[in-house]
Design an enzyme around this catalytic site. Structure first.
Site, short mmCIF file in Angstrom:
data_model
loop_
_atom_site.label_atom_id
_atom_site.label_comp_id
_atom_site.label_asym_id
_atom_site.label_seq_id
_atom_site.Cartn_x
_atom_site.Cartn_y
_atom_site.Cartn_z
N ASN A 1 0.81 -1.22 0.00
CA ASN A 1 0.00 0.00 0.00
C ASN A 1 0.84 1.27 0.00
O ASN A 1 0.29 2.37 -0.07
CB ASN A 1 -0.96 0.00 1.20
N CYS B 1 -10.28 -5.62 -5.17
CA CYS B 1 -11.02 -6.51 -4.27
C CYS B 1 -12.49 -6.14 -4.21
O CYS B 1 -12.84 -4.97 -4.14
CB CYS B 1 -10.44 -6.44 -2.86
N ARG C 1 -16.29 1.35 -2.54
CA ARG C 1 -15.21 2.21 -2.08
C ARG C 1 -15.22 3.41 -3.02
O ARG C 1 -14.57 3.42 -4.06
CB ARG C 1 -13.88 1.45 -2.13
N PRO C 2 -15.99 4.43 -2.68
CA PRO C 2 -16.27 5.49 -3.65
C PRO C 2 -15.04 6.33 -3.99
O PRO C 2 -14.15 6.52 -3.17
CB PRO C 2 -17.33 6.34 -2.94
N ASP D 1 -15.45 9.43 -4.95
CA ASP D 1 -15.89 10.83 -4.91
C ASP D 1 -14.92 11.72 -4.14
O ASP D 1 -14.79 12.91 -4.45
CB ASP D 1 -17.30 10.94 -4.32
N ASP E 1 -7.26 -4.08 7.38
CA ASP E 1 -6.52 -5.10 6.65
C ASP E 1 -6.00 -6.23 7.54
O ASP E 1 -5.43 -7.20 7.04
CB ASP E 1 -5.36 -4.48 5.88
#
Length: 424
Positions: free
Chosen positions: A23, A122, A127-128, A130, A312
């Protein structure tokens, strides 16, 4: 399609080296698009998502050179962005990886235009994007969503501004941060994500010439610069991989030392492992966990943005609770649909009840091996962990999810004494 077979019953002992953080490396690779000279990234993990990102950078025209390195030195990637000619990230690449949206901010800031397909990755709820769009609009971008693509343009340089994130968004913070680096004037980001991976991205950008203050706090201030040069950055160690191996040791009653780690990024996880009965010893770059052959105690946890307990690691601790003494309650507050591993753990004999965003796990003395299917990256890790303590063989299908986030996990676990193999 490849599968992993785990034969349970072995306590894990020994040492394992932690890879660079998935990540962190993905946004850092995207950040190289902001530079006007070559950028070298080291401590790069061997992951499918890294390969996808390299393909995406190459598709945009960047010259990418990979040095596989050695076990001691690790892998490095040299990106020369001076040859970039395209500003469109196509669906074929973006559909497999949500992090592809992280080229949006850099392309827009550097070239004044970007088209990025709406992302995949995934399947763990909505998971927007915006927050990305609103943040870039606050810097003066003109953005529309047409035919499945986010289309962004700017009239000249982006303009510094103030943006308050409606919700804490790691990739949203990263995208807007990268764009702000080349914007004209000062940008202030409020309610910014505080994750170590955001700080690592900021450290990389600063090494290339950016002016950033406050990374790792809810308020990040960026003084825009006209250009970023080349440079080098080493990716920080993966705290989720670190936590996964520590949970594996705890579940099996073993004793494991993880090296090349950053325990200072793992406080919430280490606290829960201590609560589970583990003895934890840390140095600046290592963590040793010793369960002294004991069965772990069940723990309660609630996921929340950093520095709280990471979503996670939720699936891995659910696996731990499945074989722990007592009852553990897990509240998932970050993503919807992130209990998809529950049905697979039930196949192994786990006792789990789900009520909305809460899972109640009653520890069982034993699990039994069975065929199971991975549904996402961290769920696949939880199934391997459960397999380590289950009687007989656990066969995990759809492990391509695993290769998106763990480097050589079967080799690393095998070196600690696990009986684990990959089959075609």
């Amino acid at each position: 399609m490849a599968k992993i077979v785990v034969t349970g019953g072995q306590a894990l002992h020994g040492e394992v080296h932690i890879s660079g953080a998935k990540n962190a490396v993905l946004p850092i690779l995207c950040a190289t698009l902001l530079a006007d000279a070559p950028v070298e990234i080291s401590n790069v993990p061997h992951l499918h998502d890294v390969i996808t990102t390299v393909k995406l950078l190459s598709e945009l025209g960047a010259e990418v050179t990979i040095d596989e390195g050695t076990l001691a030195k690790g892998r490095s990637i040299l990106v020369d962005p001076r040859s970039v000619t395209h500003q469109i990230a196509p669906y074929e690449l973006v559909k497999t990886m949500r992090a592809s949206i992280l080229v949006l901010g850099p392309l827009l800031a550097r070239y004044g235009t970007a088209e990025v397909s709406l992302p995949g990755g995934c399947a763990i709820g909505s998971r927007p994007v915006d927050q990305h769009i609103k943040g870039l609009q606050a810097l003066g971008a003109d953005i529309s969503v047409e035919n499945g693509y986010i289309k962004a343009t700017s009239n000249g340089r982006l303009k510094g501004g103030r943006y308050v994130f409606d919700m804490v968004s790691v990739t949203g913070t990263e995208n807007v941060l990268m764009a702000a680096v080349l914007a004209e004037g000062t940008t202030v980001l409020e309610n910014a994500a505080m994750e170590p991976e955001v700080t690592d991205l900021a450290d990389c950008l600063i090494a290339l010439g950016a002016q950033i203050e406050g990374a790792g706090t809810p308020r990040i201030t960026v003084q825009g610069v006209e250009r970023l040069g080349g440079g080098h950055h080493a990716v920080l160690p993966d705290r989720i991989e670190t936590g996964t191996f520590l949970v594996a040791a705890a579940m099996t009653g073993g004793s494991v030392t993880v090296r090349r780690a950053r325990p200072d990024t793992l406080d919430a996880v280490l606290d829960k492992l201590t609560e589970a009965g583990a003895t934890i010893t840390t140095t600046a770059e290592s963590v040793t966990l010793d369960m002294h052959g004991k069965r772990p105690r069940a723990v309660n946890l609630t996921t929340a943005p950093y520095p709280a307990f990471p979503t996670d690691m939720q699936a891995q601790f659910m696996a731990l609770n499945c074989v722990a003494e007592g009852v553990g309650v897990i509240n998932e507050t970050i993503f919807e649909n992130r209990f998809m591993h529950v049905n697979e753990l039930l196949r192994l004999g786990a006792d789990i009840q789900v009520e909305g965003h809460t899972a109640i796990v009653r520890g069982a003395e034993r699990l039994s091996g069975a065929p199971v299917m991975a549904t996402d990256l961290r769920a696949s890790a939880s199934l391997i962990l459960a397999g380590l303590v289950a009687d007989g063989d656990t066969t995990i299908d759809r492990i391509y999810h695993l290769d998106r986030g763990y480097e050589n996990i079967e080799e690393k676990l095998g070196a600690l004494g696990a009986t684990i193999r990959r089959i075609a």
